[in-house]
Design an enzyme around this catalytic site. Structure first.
Site, PDB file in Angstrom:
ATOM      1  N   LYS A   9       0.844  -1.200   0.000  1.00  0.00           N
ATOM      2  CA  LYS A   9       0.000   0.000   0.000  1.00  0.00           C
ATOM      3  C   LYS A   9       0.875   1.244   0.000  1.00  0.00           C
ATOM      4  CE  LYS A   9       0.739   1.551   4.401  1.00  0.00           C
ATOM      5  NZ  LYS A   9       1.566   2.753   4.601  1.00  0.00           N
ATOM      6  N   ASP A 140      -2.592  -1.665   9.747  1.00  0.00           N
ATOM      7  CA  ASP A 140      -2.658  -1.714   8.282  1.00  0.00           C
ATOM      8  C   ASP A 140      -3.138  -3.061   7.758  1.00  0.00           C
ATOM      9  OD1 ASP A 140      -1.613   0.860   8.171  1.00  0.00           O
ATOM     10  OD2 ASP A 140       0.442   0.183   7.856  1.00  0.00           O
TER      11      ASP A 140
HETATM   12  O1  C5P Z   1      -0.528  -0.996  14.291  1.00  0.00           O
HETATM   13  P1  C5P Z   1       0.919  -1.262  14.095  1.00  0.00           P
HETATM   14  O2  C5P Z   1       1.420  -2.360  14.993  1.00  0.00           O
HETATM   15  O3  C5P Z   1       1.302  -1.498  12.673  1.00  0.00           O
HETATM   16  O4  C5P Z   1       1.659   0.066  14.550  1.00  0.00           O
HETATM   17  C1  C5P Z   1       3.045   0.098  14.759  1.00  0.00           C
HETATM   18  C2  C5P Z   1       3.399   1.325  15.565  1.00  0.00           C
HETATM   19  O5  C5P Z   1       3.179   2.506  14.783  1.00  0.00           O
HETATM   20  C3  C5P Z   1       2.567   1.532  16.812  1.00  0.00           C
HETATM   21  O6  C5P Z   1       3.110   0.836  17.904  1.00  0.00           O
HETATM   22  C4  C5P Z   1       2.644   3.038  17.006  1.00  0.00           C
HETATM   23  O7  C5P Z   1       3.893   3.398  17.566  1.00  0.00           O
HETATM   24  C5  C5P Z   1       2.654   3.555  15.574  1.00  0.00           C
HETATM   25  N1  C5P Z   1       1.315   3.911  15.094  1.00  0.00           N
HETATM   26  C6  C5P Z   1       0.684   5.033  15.600  1.00  0.00           C
HETATM   27  N2  C5P Z   1      -0.562   5.385  15.143  1.00  0.00           N
HETATM   28  C7  C5P Z   1      -1.173   4.657  14.200  1.00  0.00           C
HETATM   29  C8  C5P Z   1      -0.552   3.509  13.650  1.00  0.00           C
HETATM   30  C9  C5P Z   1       0.704   3.170  14.124  1.00  0.00           C
HETATM   31  O8  C5P Z   1       1.231   5.719  16.459  1.00  0.00           O
HETATM   32  N3  C5P Z   1      -2.382   5.036  13.755  1.00  0.00           N
END
Ligand code: C5P
Length: 300
Positions: A9, A140
């Site tokens: 993406k 994601d």
């Molecule tokens: O959701 P995911 O595990 O992919 O997110 C990885 C990191 O990215 C989270 O731990 C956070 O630090 C950051 N993040 C965020 N806000 C989001 C998505 C991700 O702060 N909407």
């Protein structure tokens, strides 16, 4: 044995709000799936093999962990728990999506494993049924199940389709090294003291509905770009070069460091790709199109 093909993406808009109590950030984002794919094959293990065995080739080979630290592994374990069986499977990831590149490659692999194991184990959850599991694995992951072009809200896991027209041609500039998503969000918190609540750019929606590539280019935006550039100042030169070579627009993809450029069409994209690769600023370039569907079973 089931093979699922899953796209990378990019974010046509990545509007980032203030940090929430749970450490995430509220987003107003426009996800767009492009034709850069990982292929994920899942097969039952031979009779004497127990547990999950994960192998990986292509992007990230030799550096990405092939154990429970890998989101694809955790996706299989989570679905197995849900279904109430032991996950005795081989998972083979053939990766073209860059690792920690801002294109949600790890999330894509996790989504592909959910789709493959749902079939293999006859769980019958289907795309809709897999969404809550996907969201618990990462922000994601739900989008990788759907693909296309979608508005993401919440932390990115709440999705609404965008009705767009036509095909967009992109040049993807893969650069050396990785950026950690949490590190980029932390840099963002340091740079932007009081972020406003993000809102979807109506100009972008209009350009997508009209199939107007120049309009889309004008409205590309990424609130994480300054943070990514603060951690990797050399990306500024890559973005400049893409524009000098005639791209309609260019941005850092997600949390970076991959950069993406929008072209008028196929020939224009190929021109930009050739110029960028001869400039020697990037590891390699890819010409892709979007939108493309999300995780799909590849017919045997
Ligand atoms: O959701 P995911 O595990 O992919 O997110 C990885 C990191 O990215 C989270 O731990 C956070 O630090 C950051 N993040 C965020 N806000 C989001 C998505 C991700 O702060 N909407």
């Amino acid at each position: 044995m089931t093979t699922v093909r899953v796209p990378a993406k990019i974010n046509l808009q990545l509007g980032v709000g203030p940090a929430r109590a749970d450490g995430y950030h509220d987003l107003a984002t426009v996800f767009h799936a492009v034709s850069l794919y990982d292929d994920v094959t899942v097969a039952p293990r031979a009779a004497d093999g127990l547990g999950i065995r994960l192998t990986l080739s292509g992007e990230g080979e030799g550096s990405v962990p092939c154990d429970q630290r890998n989101l694809a592994w955790r996706a299989a374990a989570l679905l197995a728990e849900q279904v109430g069986l032991e996950p005795d499977i081989d998972i083979a990831l053939r990766k073209s999506i860059p690792v920690a590149g801002g294109m949600a490659g790890g999330s894509a692999d996790a989504a592909a494993v959910l789709v493959a194991c749902d079939l293999l184990w006859g769980a019958g959850l289907g795309r809709e049924g897999l969404v809550p599991l996907a969201a618990s694995l990462g922000s994601d992951v739900p989008f990788a199940l759907y693909g296309g072009t979608m508005i993401g809200s919440g932390r990115g896991e709440m999705l609404t389709p965008v009705l767009g027209r036509g095909e967009l041609h992109w040049v993807i500039a893969l650069v050396d090294g990785e950026l950690s998503t949490p590190a980029v969000y932390a840099a963002y918190d340091g740079l932007v003291r009081r972020p406003a609540e993000p809102a979807i750019d109506e100009g972008l929606m209009h350009a997508l509905r009209a199939g107007d590539a120049a309009g889309v280019a004008e409205h590309l935006s990424n609130d994480l770009q300054a943070a990514a550039l603060s951690l990797r100042p050399s990306l500024a030169r890559v973005l400049e070069a893409g524009m000098e070579f005639g791209a309609l627009g260019g941005i850092v993809s997600g949390s970076g460091p991959t950069c993406v450029f929008l072209a008028r069409g196929q020939e224009h994209a190929l021109d930009i790709a050739v110029s960028l690769s001869s400039a020697g600023l990037v590891r390699s370039v890819r010409h892709v199109t979007g939108p493309v569907p999300g995780a799909r079973v590849v017919p045997a």
